[in-house]
Design a protein around this motif. Structure first.
Motif, PDB file in Angstrom:
ATOM      1  N   THR A 153       0.850  -1.185   0.000  1.00  0.00           N
ATOM      2  CA  THR A 153       0.000   0.000   0.000  1.00  0.00           C
ATOM      3  C   THR A 153       0.888   1.238   0.000  1.00  0.00           C
ATOM      4  OG1 THR A 153      -0.142   0.198   2.420  1.00  0.00           O
ATOM      5  CG2 THR A 153      -1.756  -1.231   1.328  1.00  0.00           C
ATOM      6  N   TYR A 266     -15.312   3.528   1.216  1.00  0.00           N
ATOM      7  CA  TYR A 266     -14.920   4.144   2.493  1.00  0.00           C
ATOM      8  C   TYR A 266     -14.665   5.612   2.227  1.00  0.00           C
ATOM      9  CZ  TYR A 266     -12.346   4.977   6.834  1.00  0.00           C
ATOM     10  OH  TYR A 266     -11.925   5.462   8.040  1.00  0.00           O
ATOM     11  N   VAL A 392     -10.203  -9.049   1.201  1.00  0.00           N
ATOM     12  CA  VAL A 392      -9.124  -8.571   2.071  1.00  0.00           C
ATOM     13  C   VAL A 392      -7.836  -8.501   1.259  1.00  0.00           C
ATOM     14  CG1 VAL A 392      -7.704  -9.088   4.105  1.00  0.00           C
ATOM     15  CG2 VAL A 392     -10.183  -9.461   4.171  1.00  0.00           C
ATOM     16  N   GLU A 395      -1.480  -7.653   3.589  1.00  0.00           N
ATOM     17  CA  GLU A 395      -0.434  -6.634   3.637  1.00  0.00           C
ATOM     18  C   GLU A 395       0.849  -7.087   4.310  1.00  0.00           C
ATOM     19  OE1 GLU A 395      -1.988  -3.102   5.416  1.00  0.00           O
ATOM     20  OE2 GLU A 395      -3.641  -2.908   4.000  1.00  0.00           O
ATOM     21  N   LYS A 407      -6.385  -5.628   5.161  1.00  0.00           N
ATOM     22  CA  LYS A 407      -7.484  -4.684   5.356  1.00  0.00           C
ATOM     23  C   LYS A 407      -8.672  -5.072   4.484  1.00  0.00           C
ATOM     24  CE  LYS A 407      -5.642  -1.364   8.035  1.00  0.00           C
ATOM     25  NZ  LYS A 407      -4.263  -1.800   8.101  1.00  0.00           N
ATOM     26  N   SER A 408      -9.854  -4.870   5.030  1.00  0.00           N
ATOM     27  CA  SER A 408     -11.083  -5.037   4.270  1.00  0.00           C
ATOM     28  C   SER A 408     -11.311  -3.793   3.422  1.00  0.00           C
ATOM     29  CB  SER A 408     -12.263  -5.241   5.225  1.00  0.00           C
ATOM     30  OG  SER A 408     -12.686  -3.985   5.754  1.00  0.00           O
ATOM     31  N   LEU A 411     -11.477  -0.549   5.492  1.00  0.00           N
ATOM     32  CA  LEU A 411     -10.299  -0.231   6.309  1.00  0.00           C
ATOM     33  C   LEU A 411     -10.298  -0.959   7.643  1.00  0.00           C
ATOM     34  CD1 LEU A 411      -9.121   3.493   5.989  1.00  0.00           C
ATOM     35  CD2 LEU A 411      -7.903   1.398   5.394  1.00  0.00           C
ATOM     36  N   GLN A 412     -11.009  -2.059   7.719  1.00  0.00           N
ATOM     37  CA  GLN A 412     -10.940  -2.880   8.929  1.00  0.00           C
ATOM     38  C   GLN A 412      -9.658  -3.707   8.913  1.00  0.00           C
ATOM     39  OE1 GLN A 412     -14.725  -4.403   7.478  1.00  0.00           O
ATOM     40  NE2 GLN A 412     -15.271  -4.662   9.635  1.00  0.00           N
ATOM     41  N   ALA A 413      -9.027  -3.830  10.056  1.00  0.00           N
ATOM     42  CA  ALA A 413      -7.883  -4.733  10.198  1.00  0.00           C
ATOM     43  C   ALA A 413      -8.415  -6.158  10.296  1.00  0.00           C
ATOM     44  CB  ALA A 413      -7.084  -4.379  11.441  1.00  0.00           C
ATOM     45  N   SER A 438      -9.773  -5.705  15.713  1.00  0.00           N
ATOM     46  CA  SER A 438      -9.494  -6.495  14.518  1.00  0.00           C
ATOM     47  C   SER A 438     -10.590  -7.524  14.305  1.00  0.00           C
ATOM     48  CB  SER A 438      -8.149  -7.215  14.652  1.00  0.00           C
ATOM     49  OG  SER A 438      -7.089  -6.299  14.820  1.00  0.00           O
ATOM     50  N   GLN A 471     -11.514   1.660  12.016  1.00  0.00           N
ATOM     51  CA  GLN A 471     -10.143   1.998  11.634  1.00  0.00           C
ATOM     52  C   GLN A 471      -9.218   1.797  12.812  1.00  0.00           C
ATOM     53  OE1 GLN A 471      -9.459   5.253   8.936  1.00  0.00           O
ATOM     54  NE2 GLN A 471      -8.128   6.195  10.442  1.00  0.00           N
TER      55      GLN A 471
END
Length: 471
Positions: A153, A266, A392, A395, A407-408, A411-413, A438, A471
């Motif tokens: 990213t 998002y 997902v 990363e 990340k989804s 922006l979810q971990a 998470s 986030q």
């Protein structure tokens, strides 16, 4: 080989700038280190948005001074540079307050960092001039090897500065007027990132949706048209942008959320307050209801959009009734992720001179109430995600053996059990458990070709139903 330690504070723009500073120094033989005690050069890349952020810099300089003294006793020299927005705002004052500093460099001057360091061999230096030339033209070309080392990213600056002059904000004074990079140069940098393996690009600017760059056709392009061009670059699986202003959320940009599969659902769209009286005092030039109408149009275009925002509580003159309007707006809209702060007077801004400052205990109580509501919404989305399948982007490795993290779209971990996956893969993951920060899931080979399920959220959804991201 010489080593440089760069510590950044604040926004994504500073993350980008810090990486580019390292690129500027690479030809001088500097390699990055995450250990300040082994660094020949220490750079603090600073943020001036909030009072505590600035004070953190001076506290950090105290620790740097101790390290510099210890290295000097061992016969090793250490240069110290303060860069970024605190440097721009305070300039020579930093040299007065912190004798450990060798150079002060503003955010529009770091492309001259090598020359500044050479000058600092003879004297302490302050360079906070706004250059006539485009600083991006003076930065070195991206190095594919260095880009690969930073992950899949990347941030890509497309716009700097701000013309809005919100009464609480120092950005127009520290970053200058709105300036947009030409489309061709943005696309060239994006292609370099993609060729080096970057899968997700976040285009950034202090007011990114005010982007108005010169296109290859000689016409001015807005952010939506730029995003459409970026979406055509091979290898770029995901696009995001931040940070935006409601006044620049035009219909073309809203349509891009509908039309571009690679533009993630998002949106970070700061509102700051819910009271029209306070919004006017902030010089935001939008109302609470105007913001609600923007959100309705965005959700009509992309029903599963995840919303994030910024809030300031305790702005000068804010009454209990004003604050309740902010709470009402949060409940009406449903913010999935948010950054919220107590108002902090910044020297030189109009709001800092207001006499009706809100007492600190009142600010603290209001902030606690607001953050409790926002956290309730954030956790609601976590719970609602369990059982769904989302795409997902992998990363990095997870904390524990056999795990990967990514990340989804929201922006979810997400932590995934490693099932033969690689960093850079975009895979459907079924969420089986939600933690406090998470999500946890696994891939489902039988559904690998199926599209990810999406929450069914109407434009008039309640706060709990509309909490769409974390986030």
């Amino acid at each position: 080989m010489k080593k440089v330690y760069v510590k950044s504070y604040g926004c994504q723009m500073n993350v980008y700038d810090a990486e580019r500073m390292s690129d500027v120094l690479a030809p001088e033989g500097y390699a990055q280190t995450d250990r300040p005690e082994e660094a020949d050069l220490v750079i603090l890349n600073t943020c001036h948005i909030r009072e505590k952020a600035a004070e953190k810099v001076y506290s950090e300089l105290g620790r740097v001074r101790q390290t510099k003294q210890e290295r000097a006793q061992a016969g090793r020299e250490t240069k110290v540079v303060v860069a970024g927005c605190v440097a721009q705002a305070e300039g020579a004052e930093i040299l007065k307050r912190a004798q450990v500093v060798d150079a002060v460099v503003g955010p529009q001057s770091y492309q001259r960092l090598r020359e500044i360091l050479r000058a600092a061999e003879r004297r302490r230096v302050v360079d906070t001039e706004f250059p006539v030339a485009d600083k991006f033209d003076e930065l070195p070309a991206l190095d594919a090897r260095r880009v690969r080392g930073r992950g899949v990213t990347a941030f890509l600056t497309v716009q700097e500065g701000c013309d809005k002059f919100c009464s609480f904000c120092v950005v127009p004074y520290t970053r200058g007027a709105e300036v947009s990079r030409p489309v061709a140069k943005v696309l060239a940098e994006a292609r370099t990132l993609a060729e080096a393996g970057v899968r997700e690009i976040t285009v950034i600017g202090q007011n990114v949706n005010a982007y108005h760059g010169e296109g290859p056709d000689g016409r001015t392009w807005g952010l939506a048209r730029l995003l459409r061009a970026l979406a055509e670059i091979a290898g770029v699986a995901r696009l995001r942008y931040t940070t935006s202003h409601p006044r620049d959320m035009d219909e073309e940009l809203i349509a891009a959320h509908r039309d571009l599969p690679s533009l993630m659902p998002y949106l970070h769209l700061p509102v700051q307050a819910g009271s029209d009286r306070i919004l006017a005092a902030m010089n935001r030039k939008h109302t609470g209801d105007a913001y609600r109408r923007i959100i309705e149009r965005v959700r009509a275009a992309r029903p599963d959009i995840a919303l994030s925002s910024d809030f300031i509580v305790g702005f000068p003159g804010e009454s209990d009734a004003d604050f309740e309007e902010t709470m009402r707006l949060v409940a009406d809209v449903g913010f999935a992720s948010a950054f919220s702060f107590k108002y902090s007077p910044r020297p030189g801004t109009p709001a800092a001179d207001e006499t009706a400052q809100v007492p600190e205990p009142v600010k603290a109580e209001r902030l606690a109430r607001l953050q409790a509501l926002l956290e309730e919404q954030r956790q609601a989305f976590n719970r609602d995600t369990v059982g769904r399948t989302v795409e997902v982007l992998i990363e990095k490795s997870g904390r524990h053996p056999g795990q990967l993290a990514g990340k989804s779209p929201y922006l979810q971990a997400v932590v995934v059990e490693n099932a033969g996956l690689s960093v850079g893969d975009v895979v459907p993951v079924t969420i089986v458990r939600a933690g406090s920060n998470s999500l946890f899931g696994g891939t489902n080979a039988s559904r690998a070709g199926a599209p990810p399920t999406q929450p069914d959220v109407s434009a008039n959804a309640s706060a709990g139903e509309a909490a769409l991201a974390v986030q």
